[in-house]
Scaffold this motif. Structure first.
Motif, PDB file in Angstrom:
ATOM      1  N   ARG A 305       1.399   2.961  -7.939  1.00 36.10           N
ATOM      2  CA  ARG A 305       1.537   3.593  -6.626  1.00 36.10           C
ATOM      3  C   ARG A 305       2.338   2.692  -5.685  1.00 36.10           C
ATOM      4  O   ARG A 305       3.251   3.130  -4.995  1.00 36.10           O
ATOM      5  N   ASN A 387      -4.443   9.712   6.900  1.00 30.48           N
ATOM      6  CA  ASN A 387      -4.900   8.617   7.767  1.00 30.48           C
ATOM      7  C   ASN A 387      -6.012   9.096   8.701  1.00 30.48           C
ATOM      8  O   ASN A 387      -7.011   8.402   8.905  1.00 30.48           O
ATOM      9  N   ALA A 388      -5.810  10.288   9.274  1.00 31.14           N
ATOM     10  CA  ALA A 388      -6.803  10.813  10.216  1.00 31.14           C
ATOM     11  C   ALA A 388      -8.135  11.033   9.504  1.00 31.14           C
ATOM     12  O   ALA A 388      -9.197  10.954  10.112  1.00 31.14           O
ATOM     13  N   HIS A 391      -9.230   6.924   8.073  1.00 27.30           N
ATOM     14  CA  HIS A 391      -9.488   5.840   9.027  1.00 27.30           C
ATOM     15  C   HIS A 391     -10.361   6.266  10.203  1.00 27.30           C
ATOM     16  O   HIS A 391     -10.377   5.585  11.230  1.00 27.30           O
ATOM     17  N   THR A 392     -11.065   7.387  10.089  1.00 27.57           N
ATOM     18  CA  THR A 392     -11.981   7.798  11.157  1.00 27.57           C
ATOM     19  C   THR A 392     -13.343   8.087  10.540  1.00 27.57           C
ATOM     20  O   THR A 392     -13.424   8.468   9.362  1.00 27.57           O
ATOM     21  N   ASP A 415      -6.737  12.850  16.602  1.00 24.51           N
ATOM     22  CA  ASP A 415      -8.141  12.741  16.205  1.00 24.51           C
ATOM     23  C   ASP A 415      -8.960  12.103  17.318  1.00 24.51           C
ATOM     24  O   ASP A 415      -8.413  11.479  18.218  1.00 24.51           O
ATOM     25  N   LEU A 420      -6.705   2.815  17.311  1.00 21.24           N
ATOM     26  CA  LEU A 420      -6.143   1.565  16.800  1.00 21.24           C
ATOM     27  C   LEU A 420      -6.178   0.521  17.912  1.00 21.24           C
ATOM     28  O   LEU A 420      -5.950   0.848  19.077  1.00 21.24           O
ATOM     29  N   LEU A 424      -2.436  -3.646  16.850  1.00 18.16           N
ATOM     30  CA  LEU A 424      -2.173  -2.961  15.583  1.00 18.16           C
ATOM     31  C   LEU A 424      -1.234  -1.775  15.830  1.00 18.16           C
ATOM     32  O   LEU A 424      -0.285  -1.550  15.061  1.00 18.16           O
ATOM     33  N   THR A 433       1.131  -3.048   6.956  1.00 16.10           N
ATOM     34  CA  THR A 433       0.264  -3.285   8.106  1.00 16.10           C
ATOM     35  C   THR A 433      -0.988  -2.413   7.951  1.00 16.10           C
ATOM     36  O   THR A 433      -0.888  -1.193   7.847  1.00 16.10           O
ATOM     37  N   ARG A 434      -2.128  -3.092   7.954  1.00 17.04           N
ATOM     38  CA  ARG A 434      -3.390  -2.377   7.795  1.00 17.04           C
ATOM     39  C   ARG A 434      -4.363  -2.849   8.853  1.00 17.04           C
ATOM     40  O   ARG A 434      -4.268  -3.976   9.342  1.00 17.04           O
ATOM     41  N   GLY A 444      -8.277   0.744  -1.565  1.00 15.38           N
ATOM     42  CA  GLY A 444      -7.075   1.314  -2.159  1.00 15.38           C
ATOM     43  C   GLY A 444      -5.945   1.580  -1.194  1.00 15.38           C
ATOM     44  O   GLY A 444      -4.932   2.160  -1.566  1.00 15.38           O
ATOM     45  N   SER A 445      -6.070   1.152   0.059  1.00 13.29           N
ATOM     46  CA  SER A 445      -4.967   1.400   0.993  1.00 13.29           C
ATOM     47  C   SER A 445      -3.957   0.252   0.916  1.00 13.29           C
ATOM     48  O   SER A 445      -4.321  -0.903   0.715  1.00 13.29           O
ATOM     49  N   THR A 446      -2.682   0.596   1.031  1.00 11.85           N
ATOM     50  CA  THR A 446      -1.630  -0.419   0.872  1.00 11.85           C
ATOM     51  C   THR A 446      -0.947  -0.771   2.184  1.00 11.85           C
ATOM     52  O   THR A 446      -0.222  -1.756   2.260  1.00 11.85           O
ATOM     53  N   LEU A 448       1.397   1.040   3.495  1.00 15.35           N
ATOM     54  CA  LEU A 448       2.797   1.499   3.399  1.00 15.35           C
ATOM     55  C   LEU A 448       2.949   2.928   3.903  1.00 15.35           C
ATOM     56  O   LEU A 448       4.059   3.403   4.131  1.00 15.35           O
ATOM     57  N   GLY A 449       1.832   3.648   4.079  1.00 14.09           N
ATOM     58  CA  GLY A 449       1.892   5.074   4.416  1.00 14.09           C
ATOM     59  C   GLY A 449       2.723   5.370   5.648  1.00 14.09           C
ATOM     60  O   GLY A 449       3.662   6.180   5.603  1.00 14.09           O
ATOM     61  N   THR A 473      -6.530   9.581  19.413  1.00 16.98           N
ATOM     62  CA  THR A 473      -5.361   8.974  18.770  1.00 16.98           C
ATOM     63  C   THR A 473      -4.418  10.091  18.364  1.00 16.98           C
ATOM     64  O   THR A 473      -4.852  11.051  17.727  1.00 16.98           O
TER      65      THR A 473
HETATM   66  N1  ATP Z   1      -5.715   8.009  12.713  1.00 12.56           N
HETATM   67  C1  ATP Z   1      -5.940   6.699  12.670  1.00 12.56           C
HETATM   68  N2  ATP Z   1      -7.012   6.180  13.310  1.00 12.56           N
HETATM   69  C2  ATP Z   1      -7.272   4.850  13.254  1.00 12.56           C
HETATM   70  N3  ATP Z   1      -6.524   3.948  12.590  1.00 12.56           N
HETATM   71  C3  ATP Z   1      -5.447   4.412  11.942  1.00 12.56           C
HETATM   72  C4  ATP Z   1      -5.102   5.795  11.925  1.00 12.56           C
HETATM   73  N4  ATP Z   1      -3.980   5.935  11.216  1.00 12.56           N
HETATM   74  C5  ATP Z   1      -3.638   4.704  10.785  1.00 12.56           C
HETATM   75  N5  ATP Z   1      -4.513   3.781  11.200  1.00 12.56           N
HETATM   76  C6  ATP Z   1      -4.456   2.335  10.956  1.00 12.56           C
HETATM   77  O1  ATP Z   1      -3.136   1.999  10.632  1.00 12.56           O
HETATM   78  C7  ATP Z   1      -3.070   1.273   9.412  1.00 12.56           C
HETATM   79  C8  ATP Z   1      -1.803   1.578   8.689  1.00 12.56           C
HETATM   80  O2  ATP Z   1      -1.773   2.887   8.196  1.00 12.56           O
HETATM   81  P1  ATP Z   1      -0.906   3.239   6.940  1.00 12.56           P
HETATM   82  O3  ATP Z   1      -1.000   4.696   6.678  1.00 12.56           O
HETATM   83  O4  ATP Z   1       0.431   2.675   7.151  1.00 12.56           O
HETATM   84  O5  ATP Z   1      -1.581   2.401   5.803  1.00 12.56           O
HETATM   85  P2  ATP Z   1      -2.948   2.681   5.085  1.00 12.56           P
HETATM   86  O6  ATP Z   1      -3.411   4.020   5.452  1.00 12.56           O
HETATM   87  O7  ATP Z   1      -3.823   1.543   5.386  1.00 12.56           O
HETATM   88  O8  ATP Z   1      -2.514   2.613   3.581  1.00 12.56           O
HETATM   89  P3  ATP Z   1      -1.738   3.748   2.736  1.00 12.56           P
HETATM   90  O9  ATP Z   1      -1.428   4.841   3.684  1.00 12.56           O
HETATM   91  O10 ATP Z   1      -0.529   3.057   2.207  1.00 12.56           O
HETATM   92  O11 ATP Z   1      -2.667   4.146   1.675  1.00 12.56           O
HETATM   93  C9  ATP Z   1      -4.308   1.696   8.695  1.00 12.56           C
HETATM   94  O12 ATP Z   1      -4.710   0.671   7.817  1.00 12.56           O
HETATM   95  C10 ATP Z   1      -5.314   1.905   9.801  1.00 12.56           C
HETATM   96  O13 ATP Z   1      -5.934   0.717  10.151  1.00 12.56           O
END
Ligand code: ATP
Ligand code: MG
Length: 501
Positions: A305, A387-388, A391-392, A415, A420, A424, A433-434, A444-446, A448-449, A473
């Protein structure tokens, strides 16, 4: 000739000034001398006409040695001569003011020839007599076949013109010297700001801008002047500002590239380490090969991936042209939310009574169509929606909407989660950036999304932005729409993914 040209602008300006003044003064000098001479000669000729031939006539009556000439009313220096039968018979000059002031004049052969050559028509001519110098002479025919010549000294005219010429030469020469010295100083003063511009430009030209940190803090002083030099200085300063910006950007890109390579290596090292660990375990006697292989499989998938994501980013970075067909954005949103809901249920406890996230849609009635690559755009939308969800916390409400704004479509994913942290949010679109690196890597998050979403948006001529505060957000994806999108020529969106709250 080339050698004589001054090397500095100051020298050239000063030389130009001096040459110009010299030419003007020479012209003025020659013109005034010529005018004065004409005026004086005219006056002399008038005097000559006024005097008439009386003096020459009176010579006729006297004797050669002691002529009883009539000098009354005649100016001192008046010359008279009489000629008859091709010979000068008498000649004299008034040397004294009173009495019989006539002196005899000894004429040379050349003088006589010149006198005889005068036309007896009353016109005035300048003749140089050997004993008296230059004279203005006028000949008229006498009563008894002789010719009477009267003359007035010409040297006054010559002296006066010479005096004027000498005075002018002294005055104009002085003026040129003053202009050369004063003008040189003035030009130096006026060009001093230009010197400073040149100094700045020279300093910049010696800086090595090729690599590394470059502090380009030199600027031209007095760039606020409203003259040409001020404009040059201001332009140079603006240009230096642009160069500084470009250098800063280049440095940032270089740093990002370095970090990216390091991060990519680091990201791949972790799953590789566990693959090796599990492989070693599996090889040991008595170990459970099934468990090890399952872990190896999971880590290998994770690596693929990451590698796929990196390759996609590299392709987008390279700016290769994407597919461009009509993409129904509404349909993409419906599918992404549908998938997220399904994943939600998969994650959660099937027996739990309340849903994990509350999903809401806010879509226009007509499908919104944008030109682009359907797979990439689906990925961009899915990243935001995922992400929504990921990360929530449970119970968060997520609203996905599309709105048309001018000639672009705005897709928003909003959401009510914790949001954040500001530091960040600033770099959330950077690669790897995570929020919480250790925990999210395990999940499993990288990181890169969002970088991929941003690269896809930019490849489509759009952009992505975030505004975040605890409780609200919003991620916005802006994409240019096709002119046809409002006409609804795209295939209609299937409503199967729509969801209530
Ligand atoms: N809707 C959100 N609410 C809170 N934090 C968020 C949200 N979207 C992104 N983030 C924060 O931003 C960071 C980066 O997001 P990104 O999608 O680039 O990577 P990831 O989700 O961690 O990994 P991947 O998408 O590669 O699996 C996330 O690790 C998270 O901490
Ligand atoms: Mg993500």
């Amino acid at each position: 000739m080339r050698r004589l040209r001054p090397r500095t602008l100051r020298g050239r300006l000063t030389l130009g000034l001096v040459v110009l003044l010299t030419v003007i003064f020479a012209g003025v000098g020659l013109a005034t001398a010529a005018l004065l001479r004409t005026f004086l000669v005219d006056r002399l000729d008038q005097q000559l006409v006024a005097a008439g031939p009386h003096y020459a006539e009176s010579l006729e009556h006297g004797q050669a040695e002691n002529p009883l000439s009539d000098t009354r009313g005649q100016a001192l220096g008046t010359f008279g001569a009489r000629s008859a039968d091709g010979m000068v018979t008498q000649s004299g000059v008034i040397a004294r003011a009173s009495g019989n002031g006539t002196s005899l004049v000894k004429l040379s052969a050349a003088d006589s020839r010149a006198l005889l050559a005068l036309p007896p028509d009353g016109s005035a001519h300048t003749v140089r007599l050997s004993a008296l110098g230059a004279y203005r002479l006028r000949a008229v025919a006498g009563d008894d076949g002789d010719t009477l010549v009267t003359g007035l000294p010409f040297e006054h005219v010559e002296d006066t013109v010479r005096d004027l010429a000498m005075t002018e030469l002294a005055l104009f020469g002085g003026a040129v010297v003053v202009a050369a010295v004063g003008g040189g100083a003035w030009v130096r003063l006026a060009l001093r700001p230009l010197d400073r511009v040149a100094t700045t430009a020279e300093r910049v030209s010696t800086l090595s801008l090729a690599s590394g940190e470059v502090a380009l803090d030199v600027r031209v002083p007095d760039a606020d002047r409203h003259d040409e030099v001020g404009r040059v200085g201001a332009s140079l300063n603006r240009m230096l500002g642009h160069v500084e910006n470009a250098l800063a950007r280049r440095q940032a890109v270089e740093r990002r590239l370095r970090d990216f390579a390091a991060d990519a290596g680091h990201e791949l090292r972790t799953p590789l380490a566990s693959v090796r660990g599990h492989a070693e375990l599996a090889l040991r006697r008595g170990a459970d090969p099934h468990h090890a292989l399952t872990r190896i499989d999971a880590e290998a998938r994770r690596m693929s991936r990451i590698v796929d994501d990196l390759l996609l980013l590299a392709r987008l970075d390279a700016g290769r042209p994407l597919e461009s067909v009509d993409v129904d954005l509404t349909l993409l949103v419906l599918n992404a939310v549908d998938d997220a809901q399904a994943a939600d249920h998969g994650d959660g406890d099937a027996a739990a009574s309340d849903p994990l996230h509350a999903w809401r849609l806010d879509l226009p009635t007509d499908p919104v169509v944008v030109p682009g690559d359907p797979h990439r755009l689906a990925q961009a939308v899915a990243n935001l929606v995922t992400n929504a969800r990921v990360h929530t916390p449970a119970g968060t409400r997520v609203t996905v909407g599309i709105a048309l704004r001018g000639d672009s479509a705005r897709l928003t994913v909003e959401d009510t989660g914790p949001g954040l942290a500001p530091e960040l949010a600033e770099r959330v679109f950077d690669r790897f950036t995570r929020g919480d690196p250790t925990r999210s890597r395990a999940s499993g998050s990288t990181g890169l999304g969002l970088a991929i979403t941003q690269a896809i948006a930019e490849a489509h001529g759009g952009r992505v932005a975030v505004a975040s505060a605890p409780g609200r957000t919003v991620f916005v994806l802006v994409l240019p729409i096709t002119p046809r999108s409002a006409a609804g020529t795209a295939p209609p969106a299937s409503g199967d993914g729509s969801s209530g709250t």
